[in-house]
Each structure stands twice: as C-alpha cells, then as structure tokens.
Design a protein around this motif. Sequence first.
Motif, mmCIF file in Angstrom:
data_model
loop_
_atom_site.group_PDB
_atom_site.id
_atom_site.type_symbol
_atom_site.label_atom_id
_atom_site.label_comp_id
_atom_site.label_asym_id
_atom_site.label_seq_id
_atom_site.Cartn_x
_atom_site.Cartn_y
_atom_site.Cartn_z
ATOM 1 N N GLU A 41 0.825 -1.200 0.000
ATOM 2 C CA GLU A 41 0.000 0.000 0.000
ATOM 3 C C GLU A 41 0.867 1.261 0.000
ATOM 4 O O GLU A 41 0.629 2.206 -0.777
ATOM 5 N N THR A 42 1.882 1.279 0.845
ATOM 6 C CA THR A 42 2.734 2.463 0.949
ATOM 7 C C THR A 42 3.514 2.707 -0.333
ATOM 8 O O THR A 42 3.606 3.847 -0.826
ATOM 9 N N SER A 43 4.081 1.630 -0.900
ATOM 10 C CA SER A 43 4.883 1.776 -2.120
ATOM 11 C C SER A 43 4.043 2.277 -3.281
ATOM 12 O O SER A 43 4.502 3.086 -4.101
ATOM 13 N N SER A 44 2.793 1.826 -3.386
ATOM 14 C CA SER A 44 1.925 2.286 -4.464
ATOM 15 C C SER A 44 1.497 3.732 -4.260
ATOM 16 O O SER A 44 1.403 4.505 -5.222
ATOM 17 N N ARG A 45 1.239 4.111 -3.029
ATOM 18 C CA ARG A 45 0.785 5.470 -2.749
ATOM 19 C C ARG A 45 1.880 6.510 -2.998
ATOM 20 O O ARG A 45 1.596 7.610 -3.497
ATOM 21 N N VAL A 46 3.130 6.182 -2.685
ATOM 22 C CA VAL A 46 4.220 7.159 -2.837
ATOM 23 C C VAL A 46 4.840 7.114 -4.230
ATOM 24 O O VAL A 46 5.719 7.919 -4.533
ATOM 25 N N GLY A 47 4.392 6.194 -5.081
ATOM 26 C CA GLY A 47 4.873 6.163 -6.452
ATOM 27 C C GLY A 47 6.034 5.241 -6.718
ATOM 28 O O GLY A 47 6.550 5.203 -7.843
ATOM 29 N N VAL A 48 6.474 4.481 -5.715
ATOM 30 C CA VAL A 48 7.554 3.522 -5.952
ATOM 31 C C VAL A 48 7.091 2.438 -6.921
ATOM 32 O O VAL A 48 7.823 2.017 -7.812
ATOM 33 N N LEU A 49 5.852 1.984 -6.744
ATOM 34 C CA LEU A 49 5.243 1.024 -7.670
ATOM 35 C C LEU A 49 4.258 1.775 -8.561
ATOM 36 O O LEU A 49 3.368 2.471 -8.055
ATOM 37 N N PRO A 50 4.404 1.677 -9.896
ATOM 38 C CA PRO A 50 3.471 2.371 -10.797
ATOM 39 C C PRO A 50 2.031 1.887 -10.561
ATOM 40 O O PRO A 50 1.770 0.686 -10.560
ATOM 41 N N GLU A 51 1.121 2.841 -10.370
ATOM 42 C CA GLU A 51 -0.249 2.474 -10.032
ATOM 43 C C GLU A 51 -0.936 1.724 -11.159
ATOM 44 O O GLU A 51 -1.802 0.874 -10.913
ATOM 45 N N GLU A 52 -0.562 2.015 -12.420
ATOM 46 C CA GLU A 52 -1.197 1.295 -13.525
ATOM 47 C C GLU A 52 -0.708 -0.147 -13.620
ATOM 48 O O GLU A 52 -1.372 -1.000 -14.221
ATOM 49 N N PRO A 56 -2.727 0.265 -5.440
ATOM 50 C CA PRO A 56 -2.735 -0.003 -3.995
ATOM 51 C C PRO A 56 -3.748 -1.080 -3.640
ATOM 52 O O PRO A 56 -4.775 -1.234 -4.309
ATOM 53 N N ILE A 57 -3.463 -1.794 -2.595
ATOM 54 C CA ILE A 57 -4.361 -2.891 -2.221
ATOM 55 C C ILE A 57 -5.723 -2.371 -1.794
ATOM 56 O O ILE A 57 -6.734 -3.078 -1.919
ATOM 57 N N SER A 58 -5.785 -1.131 -1.318
ATOM 58 C CA SER A 58 -7.086 -0.552 -0.974
ATOM 59 C C SER A 58 -7.970 -0.426 -2.207
ATOM 60 O O SER A 58 -9.193 -0.612 -2.140
ATOM 61 N N GLU A 59 -7.355 -0.104 -3.374
ATOM 62 C CA GLU A 59 -8.121 -0.022 -4.621
ATOM 63 C C GLU A 59 -8.595 -1.411 -5.057
ATOM 64 O O GLU A 59 -9.690 -1.559 -5.615
ATOM 65 N N VAL A 60 -7.787 -2.414 -4.810
ATOM 66 C CA VAL A 60 -8.178 -3.784 -5.143
ATOM 67 C C VAL A 60 -9.370 -4.206 -4.289
ATOM 68 O O VAL A 60 -10.340 -4.804 -4.788
ATOM 69 N N VAL A 61 -9.309 -3.894 -2.994
ATOM 70 C CA VAL A 61 -10.418 -4.230 -2.095
ATOM 71 C C VAL A 61 -11.683 -3.493 -2.514
ATOM 72 O O VAL A 61 -12.789 -4.057 -2.506
ATOM 73 N N ARG A 62 -11.555 -2.230 -2.903
ATOM 74 C CA ARG A 62 -12.718 -1.448 -3.335
ATOM 75 C C ARG A 62 -13.339 -2.048 -4.610
ATOM 76 O O ARG A 62 -14.566 -2.147 -4.724
#
Length: 274
Positions: A41-52, A56-62
């Motif tokens: 979650e943290t890596s996706s939010r700060v841009g370390v992992l490209p969101e596309e 973030p796992i919160s988006e997956v849960v949603r």
Amino acid sequence: MTELATRPPDTVPKTARPAARPHRRRWRRLTTPVVLVVLWETSSRVGVLPEEKLPPISEVVRAGWQLAEDGTLATHLLDSLTRAGAGLAIGVGLALVLGSIAGLLRLGDDLVDPPVQMARMLPHLALVPLLIIWVGIGESLKVTLVALGVFYPMYFNLYAGIRDIDERLVEAARTCGLGAVARIRHVVLPGTLPSLFLGLRLATGAAWLSLVVGETVATQSGIGFLMMEAREFSQTNVVLVGLFIYALLGLLSDLILRAVERRTLTWRRGLQAT
C-alpha cells in the motif's frame, strides 16, 4: 560415597522450553502478511510502484467490494466452483479406482501403472490444443482440464500409500483369520489415509491451477473470464481481485482438508515444530 548414593537423579532436562501458546502463534503467523500488505500500500501510494501496473491494495479491495455488491462476483464465482467441483469429483474418483487396482493387484499394477507413468510426463496444460479438438471449447474442456490436473497427484499418492504399508501387518491380519475385505478395511485403509489426504490437498491445488487456464479459453463466465475481460480494459485492480479469489479458494480448501485430516487421523502423532 553416601552423598552420591542419596543424591536424587536429575530427571528434568534443563533445556526444555514450554511450547508457544496457540493464540500467540496465530498472531505471529499474521506478522509477515500484514507487513507485506503495508509495504504494498505504501509503495503504491508514494509512487515507488506504478499504479497502472500494481494499484494499492485498498483499490483492489474497493473493486472487489463493488463486484460483490452488484452480484457480478457471485455469478462468476458460482460458475468457477461448479467447474472445479465437477472436475475434482471425476479426477478423484478415477484416481481412487485406478490407484486401488494398481496398488492392491499385481495384474492391475502391470496393466494400469505403466500407461499412467508415461502419461504423467506430459504437462496436462499443454494438452489444451488437443483437448479442444477432442471435446470442443465448451464446459467439457474446463472440467476435463481440472480432472486431469487432479488425477495424477491423487493417483500417485494413493499408490505410494498402499505400497508403503508394512507387509508384515497384512500377514499378521491374514494369520488372525481376516479376509481380503477385512484386511483392506482394518489394515490397508488406515495405513493409506495419510497419503490419501496429502493427495487430496495436492489435487485440490492442482484443480484451481487447471481452472485458471481453462477459464481463459473461450469462456463467458467464471473468475478467469472476469480477469481476461479486465485485462482487455487494463483494469489491473480487477485482475488482482481474481487472483486473490483463486488464492483464497485454494487456502480455504486446504484448511478444510487439514481440519478433516486432524479429526480423522487422531491416532497419528507427527513431529511438532519447536
């Protein structure tokens, strides 16, 4: 000499440690998954992992919650469970019959085991083009793939379980006057149960793996179809929802089998981790 004679023996090992409490072990086992989720979650939010690429796992849960609310997830999940259940029943049933024949009868071993040993060298997922020619691209293809994936681990574990039984136990049962059916019931079956449960656990995992591949071939329903449709629209979060569902189904089925195994094999005491 008197002092040595009256000294009580040291019977308690000094290195013995009390086993970890069950509730403490359960919390400890959750540590690594929780840390991985937080890092994701943290890596996706700060841009370390490209969101596309990996949202973030919160988006997956949603996304999963939205699919569950509108009923889409339940419909596809029911179709996947139906295919997996049918393939599992066919594969396990066939493995039980052929494995018992090959394990118990010398003639069965000579006639059944050689072709099964040769066929297992072929990756069953590589047979998809041939199976499409034989059974078409409908439901039969998915069920056949699952049945093939289930058959081999179930057959070989059952066969090995029967052959690993101490022959002296069978001879002792025969000496006591037990007939063939009674020997199978009281000696062969209990001795084979550990291998049988191991085969079931491996077969269940193979069923979900085979289903993933089967549901990507000309399918209009199922979790695999949901993932392929999401890939077309670059919905990475929905693809991850499908992967999580497959993982949860595999984990849940394994936990159920392990619980049944513990209740069935209460007489067995295996090595406990320290």
